[in-house]
Design an enzyme around this catalytic site. Structure first.
Site, PDB file in Angstrom:
ATOM      1  N   LYS A  22      12.369  11.917  19.959  1.00 18.29           N
ATOM      2  CA  LYS A  22      11.975  13.106  19.180  1.00 18.29           C
ATOM      3  C   LYS A  22      10.956  12.725  18.108  1.00 18.29           C
ATOM      4  CE  LYS A  22      14.598  14.683  15.572  1.00 18.29           C
ATOM      5  NZ  LYS A  22      13.753  14.907  14.396  1.00 18.29           N
ATOM      6  N   ASN A  23      11.233  11.651  17.379  1.00 21.24           N
ATOM      7  CA  ASN A  23      10.373  11.309  16.241  1.00 21.24           C
ATOM      8  C   ASN A  23       9.038  10.701  16.659  1.00 21.24           C
ATOM      9  OD1 ASN A  23      12.325  12.331  14.629  1.00 21.24           O
ATOM     10  ND2 ASN A  23      13.033  10.368  13.811  1.00 21.24           N
ATOM     11  N   CYS A 116      16.045  19.903   2.095  1.00 21.38           N
ATOM     12  CA  CYS A 116      16.739  19.794   3.373  1.00 21.38           C
ATOM     13  C   CYS A 116      18.181  19.423   3.096  1.00 21.38           C
ATOM     14  CB  CYS A 116      16.063  18.722   4.204  1.00 21.38           C
ATOM     15  SG  CYS A 116      16.867  18.415   5.752  1.00 21.38           S
ATOM     16  N   ARG A 121      13.599  15.583   0.246  1.00 21.72           N
ATOM     17  CA  ARG A 121      12.469  15.423   1.163  1.00 21.72           C
ATOM     18  C   ARG A 121      11.152  15.939   0.584  1.00 21.72           C
ATOM     19  NH1 ARG A 121      14.335  15.910   7.425  1.00 21.72           N
ATOM     20  NH2 ARG A 121      13.556  13.818   7.701  1.00 21.72           N
ATOM     21  N   ASP A 305      19.161   7.305  10.436  1.00 15.49           N
ATOM     22  CA  ASP A 305      19.580   8.299  11.430  1.00 15.49           C
ATOM     23  C   ASP A 305      20.789   7.849  12.255  1.00 15.49           C
ATOM     24  OD1 ASP A 305      17.575   9.924  10.572  1.00 15.49           O
ATOM     25  OD2 ASP A 305      16.324   9.760  12.349  1.00 15.49           O
ATOM     26  N   ARG A 396      18.431  20.200  17.845  1.00 15.16           N
ATOM     27  CA  ARG A 396      17.114  19.744  17.387  1.00 15.16           C
ATOM     28  C   ARG A 396      16.796  18.345  17.904  1.00 15.16           C
ATOM     29  NH1 ARG A 396      17.169  18.956  11.840  1.00 15.16           N
ATOM     30  NH2 ARG A 396      15.231  17.967  12.386  1.00 15.16           N
TER      31      ARG A 396
HETATM   32  C1  UD1 Z   1      11.436  10.462   9.352  1.00 13.26           C
HETATM   33  C2  UD1 Z   1      12.252  10.903  10.536  1.00 13.26           C
HETATM   34  C3  UD1 Z   1      13.710  11.031  10.162  1.00 13.26           C
HETATM   35  C4  UD1 Z   1      14.208   9.735   9.530  1.00 13.26           C
HETATM   36  C5  UD1 Z   1      13.298   9.290   8.398  1.00 13.26           C
HETATM   37  C6  UD1 Z   1      13.637   7.912   7.836  1.00 13.26           C
HETATM   38  C7  UD1 Z   1      10.678  12.236  11.824  1.00 13.26           C
HETATM   39  C8  UD1 Z   1      10.317  13.576  12.351  1.00 13.26           C
HETATM   40  N1  UD1 Z   1      11.742  12.178  11.013  1.00 13.26           N
HETATM   41  O1  UD1 Z   1      11.547  11.492   8.364  1.00 13.26           O
HETATM   42  O2  UD1 Z   1      14.456  11.307  11.335  1.00 13.26           O
HETATM   43  O3  UD1 Z   1      15.494   9.955   9.008  1.00 13.26           O
HETATM   44  O4  UD1 Z   1      11.922   9.220   8.869  1.00 13.26           O
HETATM   45  O5  UD1 Z   1      13.636   6.960   8.847  1.00 13.26           O
HETATM   46  O6  UD1 Z   1      10.080  11.224  12.157  1.00 13.26           O
HETATM   47  N2  UD1 Z   1       9.838  10.566   0.387  1.00 13.26           N
HETATM   48  C9  UD1 Z   1       9.302  10.899  -0.833  1.00 13.26           C
HETATM   49  N3  UD1 Z   1       8.055  11.461  -0.861  1.00 13.26           N
HETATM   50  C10 UD1 Z   1       7.337  11.689   0.276  1.00 13.26           C
HETATM   51  C11 UD1 Z   1       7.905  11.329   1.527  1.00 13.26           C
HETATM   52  C12 UD1 Z   1       9.170  10.770   1.563  1.00 13.26           C
HETATM   53  O7  UD1 Z   1       9.905  10.703  -1.869  1.00 13.26           O
HETATM   54  O8  UD1 Z   1       6.204  12.198   0.185  1.00 13.26           O
HETATM   55  C13 UD1 Z   1      11.209   9.981   0.443  1.00 13.26           C
HETATM   56  C14 UD1 Z   1      12.189  10.908   1.152  1.00 13.26           C
HETATM   57  O9  UD1 Z   1      12.706  11.875   0.274  1.00 13.26           O
HETATM   58  C15 UD1 Z   1      13.232   9.937   1.623  1.00 13.26           C
HETATM   59  C16 UD1 Z   1      12.422   8.678   1.962  1.00 13.26           C
HETATM   60  O10 UD1 Z   1      11.191   8.823   1.253  1.00 13.26           O
HETATM   61  O11 UD1 Z   1      14.128   9.660   0.584  1.00 13.26           O
HETATM   62  C17 UD1 Z   1      12.158   8.498   3.429  1.00 13.26           C
HETATM   63  O12 UD1 Z   1      11.447   9.601   3.939  1.00 13.26           O
HETATM   64  P1  UD1 Z   1      10.421   9.474   5.165  1.00 13.26           P
HETATM   65  O13 UD1 Z   1      10.353   8.060   5.648  1.00 13.26           O
HETATM   66  O14 UD1 Z   1       9.157  10.140   4.773  1.00 13.26           O
HETATM   67  O15 UD1 Z   1      11.163  10.348   6.256  1.00 13.26           O
HETATM   68  P2  UD1 Z   1      10.575  11.526   7.115  1.00 13.26           P
HETATM   69  O16 UD1 Z   1       9.196  11.175   7.580  1.00 13.26           O
HETATM   70  O17 UD1 Z   1      10.805  12.810   6.414  1.00 13.26           O
END
Ligand code: UD1
Length: 417
Positions: A22-23, A116, A121, A305, A396
């Site tokens: 999915k990711n 979320c 997020r 995850d 999902r």
């Molecule tokens: C992706 C995955 C999700 C997985 C996560 C961590 C997809 C579609 N989803 O989510 O399944 O759980 O990686 O492996 O690929 N953060 C910030 N600011 C930002 C972005 C992130 O503070 O601009 C923080 C988030 O709140 C979180 C951490 O960074 O605490 C990790 O987030 P991130 O690696 O960005 O996860 P996603 O890309 O949302």
């Protein structure tokens, strides 16, 4: 509301095929906007999030068709640059369309994805990287309006290796003149897969799976064919189910290297694990033992995850295990639901201490995608009948979950209500 009816207590035996990740498929679908041509993607899972991504592509003007696990996207015509609020709400990771829309159209309008279930997020890291690439960004009534005024490559340092921010930065950098160097990039296999796809379209991108990624801005323009890599979280979930229920399960079409930390935990808990090519066979012990502390970390650390499914397995064993969640601040919501099945979990902030004991069936509700999968794992191992509600979360991320588990001997039925 639909639910899973699970009668627990059956050992799992047999083979289960792993679907595409999915990711990986979500950012690659977004990236199909870039080449202005045809992208043929194989091994695409049929998931609610994938259907949402297809809807976004169609909204933007692309032609999309699907046959089995193959999706064909024709992005010759892209005549919109917005993602409507309903589609943003449906799938929070739709923020990944920001970079490709900007790169293709020079502007983009998205509503903010919002909070979320598993934590805030925020997308500040996405936006600050894009600003450094010359994107001007303003907020207007809950929408973000972006304009690619003065795009230019350069060095960008991420303060945290965010998966989404890494992907958005790479995708935007494809349209930036010069070289972009992304430092402290996320190293998840799905990012390497996105880069493999981009290279096929003619983008010069290097460093897949490394913490420094370079992108040379070139207009991608080839028709491409790509096969999505196997889903490591689905792989981990079936292995955790086998560990919890007992028996012997072989996952096929998987990538053992991508689940190394999960296999290490399961081995420590007493499972026998054998990897051969693209298969992993797990033989469960009579009762799972405890594990060394499980600390979620960016890849190649233990994946956040997989935390919930592994916790569900740990609840059913005889040992004591500590879970430390470092990625998302609110990712233990499944613990309260597992407790309804008799699980002994003491949550304290970002740690959860699990002491295994026999579980009993209960009516429980999915709190999020992986938390929902954890409830199914626990229900399969529990004595008696469980009802797992809120399964739109599970839809999902898991393709044909009940069907795949039934083929392993589980007693699980999806009830449409
Ligand atoms: C992706 C995955 C999700 C997985 C996560 C961590 C997809 C579609 N989803 O989510 O399944 O759980 O990686 O492996 O690929 N953060 C910030 N600011 C930002 C972005 C992130 O503070 O601009 C923080 C988030 O709140 C979180 C951490 O960074 O605490 C990790 O987030 P991130 O690696 O960005 O996860 P996603 O890309 O949302």
């Amino acid at each position: 509301m639909s639910y899973y009816l699970v009668r627990g207590g059956q050992a799992l035996r047999g083979e289960v095929p792993i679907s595409g990740a999915k990711n990986s498929v979500l950012p690659i679908l977004a990236a199909t906007l870039l080449n202005g041509g045809r992208s043929l993607l194989h091994n695409c899972p049929d998931l609610r999030d994938v259907r949402s991504a297809i809807q976004i592509l169609q909204h933007l003007g692309c032609k999309v068709s699907r046959e089995g696990d193959t999706i064909l996207v024709d992005s010759s015509v892209v005549d919109r640059w917005d993602v409507p609020h309903e589609l943003m709400r449906e799938m929070r990771s739709s923020v990944i369309f920001l970079g490709p829309i900007l790169a293709r159209c020079g502007r983009a309008r998205l509503s903010l994805p919002g909070g979320c279930e598993i934590g805030q997020r925020p997308i500040d890291l996405h936006l600050s990287s894009l600003r450094k690439l010359g994107v001007s960004i303003r907020e207007q009534g809950g929408d973000i309006l972006c304009e690619a005024r003065d795009l230019r490559g350069g060095d960008i340092i991420l303060s945290f290796p965010s998966v989404g921010a890494t992907e958005n930065t790479i995708l935007t950098a494809t349209a930036c003149p010069g070289v972009t160097r992304l430092i402290n990039a996320a190293r998840e296999p799905e990012i390497a897969d996105l880069q493999a796809f981009l290279r096929k379209t003619g983008v010069l991108v290097q460093g897949g799976g490394e913490s420094v990624i370079t992108v040379s801005g070139e207009s991608p323009r080839n028709d491409v064919e790509h096969t999505i890599l196997p889903d490591r979280i689905e792989t981990a979930t079936y292995l955790c189910a086998a560990a919890a229920c007992g028996g012997e399960v072989t996952v096929t079409g998987a990538e053992p290297e991508h689940v190394g930390t999960v296999l290490q935990c399961l081995t420590e808990a007493g499972c026998r694990v054998r990897c051969a090519g693209r298969t992993i066979t797990l033989q469960a012990p009579r009762a799972l033992g405890g594990m060394s502390p499980v600390r979620t970390m960016p890849y190649p650390g233990f994946p956040t995850d997989a935390q919930a499914p592994l916790m569900a397995a740990a609840c059913t064993g005889q040992g004591t295990s500590l879970f430390i969640e470092t990625i998302f601040e609110n990712r233990f919501r499944h613990a309260a639901e597992l407790a309804r099945m008799g699980a002994d979990i003491r949550v304290n902030g970002r740690t959860a201490l699990v002491t295994g004991r026999p579980l009993h069936g209960a009516r429980v509700r999915s709190t999020d995608l992986r938390g929902g999968a954890a409830l199914v794992v626990a229900g399969l191992a529990a004595e008696g009948e469980s009802i797992v509600e809120g399964i739109t979360h599970i839809d999902r991320g898991y393709e044909r979950l009940a069907e795949k588990l039934t083929a392993l001997g589980a007693d699980i039925r999806r009830v449409e209500a």
